[in-house]
Design an enzyme around this catalytic site. Structure first.
Site, PDB file in Angstrom:
ATOM      1  N   LYS A   1       6.606  28.698 -23.630  1.00  0.00           N
ATOM      2  CA  LYS A   1       6.168  30.100 -24.033  1.00  0.00           C
ATOM      3  C   LYS A   1       7.501  30.743 -24.591  1.00  0.00           C
ATOM      4  O   LYS A   1       7.682  31.544 -25.793  1.00  0.00           O
ATOM      5  CB  LYS A   1       5.796  30.944 -22.896  1.00  0.00           C
TER       6      LYS A   1
ATOM      7  N   THR B   1       1.590  40.554 -18.477  1.00  0.00           N
ATOM      8  CA  THR B   1       1.683  40.486 -16.827  1.00  0.00           C
ATOM      9  C   THR B   1       0.735  39.513 -16.641  1.00  0.00           C
ATOM     10  O   THR B   1      -0.189  39.013 -17.190  1.00  0.00           O
ATOM     11  CB  THR B   1       1.733  41.659 -16.198  1.00  0.00           C
ATOM     12  N   ASN B   2       0.472  39.266 -15.281  1.00  0.00           N
ATOM     13  CA  ASN B   2      -0.726  38.352 -14.733  1.00  0.00           C
ATOM     14  C   ASN B   2      -2.017  39.129 -14.827  1.00  0.00           C
ATOM     15  O   ASN B   2      -2.277  40.227 -14.631  1.00  0.00           O
ATOM     16  CB  ASN B   2      -0.544  38.493 -13.022  1.00  0.00           C
ATOM     17  N   LEU B   3      -2.908  38.320 -15.359  1.00  0.00           N
ATOM     18  CA  LEU B   3      -4.095  38.757 -16.011  1.00  0.00           C
ATOM     19  C   LEU B   3      -5.374  38.290 -15.170  1.00  0.00           C
ATOM     20  O   LEU B   3      -5.139  37.268 -14.508  1.00  0.00           O
ATOM     21  CB  LEU B   3      -4.359  38.468 -17.466  1.00  0.00           C
TER      22      LEU B   3
ATOM     23  N   GLY C   1      -7.983  30.328 -29.378  1.00  0.00           N
ATOM     24  CA  GLY C   1      -8.293  30.278 -28.117  1.00  0.00           C
ATOM     25  C   GLY C   1      -9.285  31.286 -27.677  1.00  0.00           C
ATOM     26  O   GLY C   1      -9.310  31.934 -26.718  1.00  0.00           O
ATOM     27  N   HIS C   2     -10.324  31.370 -28.736  1.00  0.00           N
ATOM     28  CA  HIS C   2     -11.030  32.446 -28.526  1.00  0.00           C
ATOM     29  C   HIS C   2     -12.219  32.052 -27.217  1.00  0.00           C
ATOM     30  O   HIS C   2     -12.953  33.098 -26.830  1.00  0.00           O
ATOM     31  CB  HIS C   2     -11.936  32.778 -29.698  1.00  0.00           C
TER      32      HIS C   2
ATOM     33  N   TYR D   1       5.498  25.814 -18.302  1.00  0.00           N
ATOM     34  CA  TYR D   1       5.000  26.659 -18.987  1.00  0.00           C
ATOM     35  C   TYR D   1       6.015  27.804 -19.540  1.00  0.00           C
ATOM     36  O   TYR D   1       5.812  28.203 -20.901  1.00  0.00           O
ATOM     37  CB  TYR D   1       4.071  27.366 -17.989  1.00  0.00           C
TER      38      TYR D   1
ATOM     39  N   ARG E   1       2.951  41.095  -7.088  1.00  0.00           N
ATOM     40  CA  ARG E   1       2.596  40.690  -8.256  1.00  0.00           C
ATOM     41  C   ARG E   1       1.978  42.121  -8.977  1.00  0.00           C
ATOM     42  O   ARG E   1       1.457  42.893  -8.329  1.00  0.00           O
ATOM     43  CB  ARG E   1       1.415  39.936  -8.518  1.00  0.00           C
TER      44      ARG E   1
ATOM     45  N   HIS F   1      -5.645  31.024 -10.871  1.00  0.00           N
ATOM     46  CA  HIS F   1      -4.592  32.214 -10.344  1.00  0.00           C
ATOM     47  C   HIS F   1      -5.274  32.798  -9.022  1.00  0.00           C
ATOM     48  O   HIS F   1      -6.323  32.778  -8.754  1.00  0.00           O
ATOM     49  CB  HIS F   1      -4.507  33.163 -11.568  1.00  0.00           C
TER      50      HIS F   1
ATOM     51  N   GLY G   1      -8.777  35.161 -25.217  1.00  0.00           N
ATOM     52  CA  GLY G   1      -9.335  35.217 -26.540  1.00  0.00           C
ATOM     53  C   GLY G   1     -10.466  35.928 -26.585  1.00  0.00           C
ATOM     54  O   GLY G   1     -11.073  36.597 -27.585  1.00  0.00           O
TER      55      GLY G   1
ATOM     56  N   SER H   1       4.107  35.160 -21.704  1.00  0.00           N
ATOM     57  CA  SER H   1       3.615  35.497 -20.413  1.00  0.00           C
ATOM     58  C   SER H   1       4.809  36.080 -19.652  1.00  0.00           C
ATOM     59  O   SER H   1       5.990  35.636 -20.074  1.00  0.00           O
ATOM     60  CB  SER H   1       3.596  34.135 -19.739  1.00  0.00           C
ATOM     61  N   SER H   2       4.559  36.799 -18.440  1.00  0.00           N
ATOM     62  CA  SER H   2       5.736  37.346 -17.892  1.00  0.00           C
ATOM     63  C   SER H   2       6.553  36.237 -16.939  1.00  0.00           C
ATOM     64  O   SER H   2       7.637  36.633 -16.659  1.00  0.00           O
ATOM     65  CB  SER H   2       5.313  38.309 -16.543  1.00  0.00           C
ATOM     66  N   CYS H   3       5.991  34.920 -17.028  1.00  0.00           N
ATOM     67  CA  CYS H   3       6.914  33.992 -16.268  1.00  0.00           C
ATOM     68  C   CYS H   3       7.978  33.588 -17.239  1.00  0.00           C
ATOM     69  O   CYS H   3       8.792  32.800 -16.788  1.00  0.00           O
ATOM     70  CB  CYS H   3       6.018  32.852 -15.981  1.00  0.00           C
TER      71      CYS H   3
ATOM     72  N   GLY I   1     -11.150  31.298 -24.273  1.00  0.00           N
ATOM     73  CA  GLY I   1     -10.442  31.560 -22.979  1.00  0.00           C
ATOM     74  C   GLY I   1     -10.655  33.195 -22.476  1.00  0.00           C
ATOM     75  O   GLY I   1     -11.126  33.799 -23.209  1.00  0.00           O
TER      76      GLY I   1
HETATM   77  P1  GDP Z   1       2.221  33.174 -10.223  1.00  0.00           P
HETATM   78  O1  GDP Z   1       2.439  34.526 -10.453  1.00  0.00           O
HETATM   79  O2  GDP Z   1       2.815  32.356 -11.202  1.00  0.00           O
HETATM   80  O3  GDP Z   1       2.605  33.010  -8.712  1.00  0.00           O
HETATM   81  O4  GDP Z   1       0.632  33.074 -10.192  1.00  0.00           O
HETATM   82  P2  GDP Z   1      -0.713  32.689  -9.013  1.00  0.00           P
HETATM   83  O5  GDP Z   1      -1.648  33.707  -9.503  1.00  0.00           O
HETATM   84  O6  GDP Z   1      -1.266  31.493  -8.834  1.00  0.00           O
HETATM   85  O7  GDP Z   1       0.031  33.327  -7.427  1.00  0.00           O
HETATM   86  C1  GDP Z   1       0.289  34.407  -7.430  1.00  0.00           C
HETATM   87  C2  GDP Z   1       0.453  34.596  -5.901  1.00  0.00           C
HETATM   88  O8  GDP Z   1      -0.572  34.480  -5.004  1.00  0.00           O
HETATM   89  C3  GDP Z   1       1.515  33.463  -5.111  1.00  0.00           C
HETATM   90  O9  GDP Z   1       2.395  33.939  -4.384  1.00  0.00           O
HETATM   91  C4  GDP Z   1       0.675  32.519  -4.583  1.00  0.00           C
HETATM   92  O10 GDP Z   1       1.150  31.944  -3.659  1.00  0.00           O
HETATM   93  C5  GDP Z   1      -0.508  33.807  -4.083  1.00  0.00           C
HETATM   94  N1  GDP Z   1      -1.852  33.295  -3.656  1.00  0.00           N
HETATM   95  C6  GDP Z   1      -2.394  33.401  -2.526  1.00  0.00           C
HETATM   96  N2  GDP Z   1      -3.524  32.919  -2.504  1.00  0.00           N
HETATM   97  C7  GDP Z   1      -3.566  32.201  -3.492  1.00  0.00           C
HETATM   98  C8  GDP Z   1      -4.634  31.301  -4.229  1.00  0.00           C
HETATM   99  O11 GDP Z   1      -5.833  30.949  -3.551  1.00  0.00           O
HETATM  100  N3  GDP Z   1      -4.576  30.771  -5.423  1.00  0.00           N
HETATM  101  C9  GDP Z   1      -3.346  31.034  -5.977  1.00  0.00           C
HETATM  102  N4  GDP Z   1      -3.298  30.681  -7.298  1.00  0.00           N
HETATM  103  N5  GDP Z   1      -2.442  31.930  -5.608  1.00  0.00           N
HETATM  104  C10 GDP Z   1      -2.464  32.462  -4.333  1.00  0.00           C
END
Ligand code: GDP
Length: 335
Positions: free
Chosen positions: A146, A170-172, A17-18, A142, A215, A185, A23, A113-115, A20
């Protein structure tokens, strides 16, 4: 827990996955390790194809594998492309882990992933909360894929004695992110939306959901540094969370992105869009015990990410980018 440091120097190291976000950060970080880097473009190796993966491993016999390939996306992509997120991610995990085992790989790191943690697990999310409750529905496919990868790593370790480990980022966000307006994201989505609003002179930017979910965010180069550190020092069946240890509401994140981009208009919230899980903050005490902590603050990270977005779109305007973001194998570790 930790054995003597595992050497990367002069080893053949495969970053699956280099191309991405994760990666490519690993490739940047590995440059200072004097390893022999192995990569395979999607056009030469489809990681969902078992026979192709076996053949590639037999021909190249990597000593070390970072499994950072995944089909990734934001809350909407995960919710809509459920079959693809389940199939692609399961296939990538089973093919690469089995091929690494069959070809005598010395050490493998699986990026999850943290999910994977239950939607309403106690916060901050501890590694042992895995499989203690129902998952967040918007990213269940997903997460299931994982979790299967985590369980493979555990099983190969216990049945075969393979030195395979799992990490849960966590969320990256950061350089190499996917800026698709719907499927990305939240950080890249907001960078793009605020930037475009600034350019067009729009007075309002819409943020999805209520703005109340919390988050945790980690800049991808911090993640890569943590992965190298753990590859060298960690060898145990227990997963390790990788995060910054701090979370923020989506509303405050939007303010921070608006400030970094220089958007001075109003922000409104579209509550018809899903919030997803109410809070996602990892317990990073296990990671801290290994002697690692995040270095890039959210403010600095957003600044770096915005700069890299500007570089991307400038590159696209000059016809330099050949691969549209978000359309490739290897992003890894959404959350
Ligand atoms: P999650 O951590 O799996 O929910 O990943 P996301 O990064 O897609 O979303 C994180 C949070 O940001 C959620 O509560 C979304 O509703 C909120 N959010 C606000 N605006 C946006 C947007 O434009 N795109 C995405 N993806 N999320 C958004």
């Amino acid at each position: 827990m930790a054995r003597t440091p595992f050497e990367l120097k002069r080893k053949s190291v495969f970053v699956a996955g280099h191309g991405g976000m994760v990666g490519s950060a690993l490739v940047r970080r590995l440059a200072s390790e004097e390893a022999n880097l192995l990569t395979a473009a999607r056009s030469e190796l489809d990681l969902r194809d078992q026979a192709a993966v076996n053949a590639w491993f037999t021909a190249n016999r990597p000593q070390v594998v970072f499994l950072a390939a995944a089909k990734v996306g934001g809350i909407l992509a995960n919710d809509l492309l459920r079959a693809e997120f389940l199939y692609d991610n399961l296939a990538i995990s089973i093919n690469v882990i089995q091929a690494a085992h069959a070809n005598g790989c010395e050490k493998l790191m699986f990026c999850g992933s943290s999910c994977i943690y239950p939607r309403l697990a106690a916060q901050p999310l501890r590694e042992d909360s895995l499989l203690t409750g129902p998952l967040e529905p918007t990213n269940e496919p997903y997460a299931i894929a994982k979790i299967a990868g985590v369980k493979m790593v555990e099983a190969y370790r216990s049945q075969y004695g393979d030195d395979f480990i799992s990490v849960m980022p966590t969320n990256l966000y950061g350089s190499g992110d996917n800026y698709h307006p719907e499927y990305s994201h939240v950080v890249p989505a907001l960078i793009r939306r605020f930037h475009e609003a600034k350019l067009s002179g729009a007075t309002n930017v819409v943020v999805w959901g209520t703005g109340m979910p919390r988050r945790e965010f980690l800049y991808v180069d911090d993640l890569a540094d943590a992965c190298i550190h753990l590859m060298k020092t960690y060898s145990s069946p227990e997963l390790v969370n990788i995060g910054s240890g701090q979370d923020i509401t989506i509303a405050d994140l939007a303010l921070a992105v608006a400030a970094a981009v220089g958007f001075r208009g109003e922000i409104s919230f579209d509550t018809s869009r899903p919030d997803g899980t109410p809070r996602k903050l990892l317990d990073v005490s296990r990671l801290a015990k290994t002697g690692w902590q995040a270095r890039i603050s959210l403010e600095e990270g957003i600044r770096l990410a915005y700069q890299s977005y500007l570089d991307d779109i400038n590159g696209q305007q000059q016809g330099m980018l050949v691969c549209p973001r978000g359309e490739r194998q290897g992003g890894s570790s959404r959350a």
